[in-house]
Design an enzyme around this catalytic site. Structure first.
Site, PDB file in Angstrom:
ATOM      1  N   PRO A   9       1.113  -1.523  -0.103  1.00 31.11           N
ATOM      2  CA  PRO A   9       0.153  -0.400  -0.240  1.00 31.11           C
ATOM      3  C   PRO A   9       0.365   1.174  -0.515  1.00 31.11           C
ATOM      4  CG  PRO A   9      -0.280  -0.951   2.576  1.00 31.11           C
ATOM      5  CD  PRO A   9       1.021  -1.996   1.666  1.00 31.11           C
ATOM      6  N   GLY A  13       0.549   1.810  -5.073  1.00 31.94           N
ATOM      7  CA  GLY A  13      -0.452   0.332  -4.151  1.00 31.94           C
ATOM      8  C   GLY A  13      -1.504   1.352  -3.862  1.00 31.94           C
ATOM      9  N   LYS A 175      11.785   2.618 -20.416  1.00 35.23           N
ATOM     10  CA  LYS A 175      11.543   2.939 -19.359  1.00 35.23           C
ATOM     11  C   LYS A 175      12.772   2.686 -18.813  1.00 35.23           C
ATOM     12  CE  LYS A 175       9.306   4.631 -15.044  1.00 35.23           C
ATOM     13  NZ  LYS A 175       8.719   3.616 -14.771  1.00 35.23           N
ATOM     14  N   GLU A 256      16.474   0.276  -5.068  1.00 30.23           N
ATOM     15  CA  GLU A 256      16.472  -0.816  -6.322  1.00 30.23           C
ATOM     16  C   GLU A 256      17.136  -1.043  -7.779  1.00 30.23           C
ATOM     17  OE1 GLU A 256      12.018   0.624  -7.361  1.00 30.23           O
ATOM     18  OE2 GLU A 256      11.269  -1.483  -7.333  1.00 30.23           O
TER      19      GLU A 256
END
Ligand SMILES: NC(=O)c1ccc[n+]([C@@H]2O[C@H](COP(=O)([O-])OP(=O)(O)OC[C@H]3O[C@@H](n4cnc5c(N)ncnc54)[C@H](OP(=O)(O)O)[C@@H]3O)[C@@H](O)[C@H]2O)c1
Length: 291
Positions: A9, A13, A175, A256
């Site tokens: 969330p 999300g 991307k 990431e």
């Protein structure tokens, strides 16, 4: 009425949950690591308040019609703990993450036919666990197949632009070209305005060219002049824009890095393509994170 569960969330999300609930056509469940109340999302169309069902333990998960995974790429294993319950009856699982390895990340947990990779472009950030700011139009791209078209239909009537493409691989690599160059900002801890510097501009283009070389070896197709277009887009962006890898580094959160740059190095090695800029960026940022 589709039963849709969203794992994670966070910024993406939360935006998806709020818009899907707003359609009035779906029963939305959020799968979270901690209890949440109402979700407040500031959108370009005005404020939304979502009141989804919130689950906080994977054992509570029951089969649904669609699962959307919106955790960071490095949280795939944790996200997967929810899938045993949610996808027990074969529900498709859309992976809303950056990078190009959506299938590889979830292959240990799901049959290939259930995995729906999504290229997501949804500028948003959480200001606290229940407040999210959507800064612009959210766009998503999926493969043009039966599952992809079903995914598009879920968002009908929302301002989220979801389209299919016959060549998702190329869309994802394009991307990645943008995202991989964002590591420069993370290294120097400076927002997009820094890209007006000539040397940094040349570095950005060199990093994009590396990504394109590996992408081409993987079968992606790119338009002419992509490095110049990406540099121009960075120079035209609001000067204080901060990409997520820079924001994560500045906040001391995990990054990431593997999904955005490590993957270029790894796949480059497999194809015998040198990727010195990405290799150096990964080594430096990983070392800084360890410190
Ligand atoms: N935000 C953007 O503008 C944007 C744009 C394009 C693409 N993306 C990509 O979209 C993906 C999601 O990014 P984001 O910005 O939404 O990240 P985020 O705001 O950090 O949200 C990730 C959420 O996943 C949750 N999570 C992690 N492990 C979980 C688990 N085991 N079970 C349930 N929830 C779990 C986190 O929970 P906690 O609340 O407990 O930390 C957090 O709420 C990333 O791959 C990102 O690169 C983001």
């Amino acid at each position: 009425m589709a039963r849709i569960a969203i794992v994670g969330p966070g910024a993406v999300g939360g935006v998806m949950a709020a818009w899907l609930e707003k359609t009035g056509r779906h029963q939305v469940t959020l799968c979270a690591r901690r209890p949440l109340g109402e979700l407040h999302v500031e959108t370009p169309q005005g404020p939304l308040v979502a009141r989804p069902v919130v689950l906080t333990a994977p054992e509570q998960a029951k089969p649904v019609d669609w699962v959307l995974v919106a955790t960071k790429a490095y949280d795939a294993a944790g996200a997967a703990t929810w899938l045993k319950g949610l996808a027990a009856q074969g529900a498709p699982v859309a992976i809303l993450q950056n990078g190009i390895e959506h299938r590889e990340r979830f292959a240990p947990y799901l049959p290939a036919a259930q995995i729906v990779p999504v290229m997501v472009d949804a500028p948003a950030e959480r200001t606290d666990p229940t407040h999210i700011r959507q800064r612009g139009t959210a766009k998503m791209v999926v493969q043009d197949d039966a599952r992809g078209r079903e995914f598009v239909a879920l968002f009908a009537g929302t301002p989220i632009e979801v389209v299919t493409t016959p060549d998702l691989k190329s869309a994802m690599w394009r991307k990645l070209c943008l995202n991989s160059s964002g590591v420069i900002n993370a290294l120097i801890l400076q927002p997009t305005a820094a890209m007006h510097d000539e040397q940094l501009g040349e570095l950005l283009k060199a990093m994009v060219r590396e990504c394109m070389a590996v992408g081409r070896a993987e079968g992606a197709v790119f338009e002419d002049g992509l490095p110049e277009k990406i540099l121009a887009s960075q120079r035209a962006a609001p000067p204080d824009s901060v990409n997520s890898i820079q924001a994560d580094r500045a906040a001391g959160r995990p990054m990431e890095l593997d999904a955005r740059n490590g993957v270029i190095v790894r796949l480059g090695r497999q194809h015998g393509i040198p990727t010195p800029y990405n290799e150096m960026a990964v080594a430096l940022l990983a070392a800084m994170a360890r410190k």
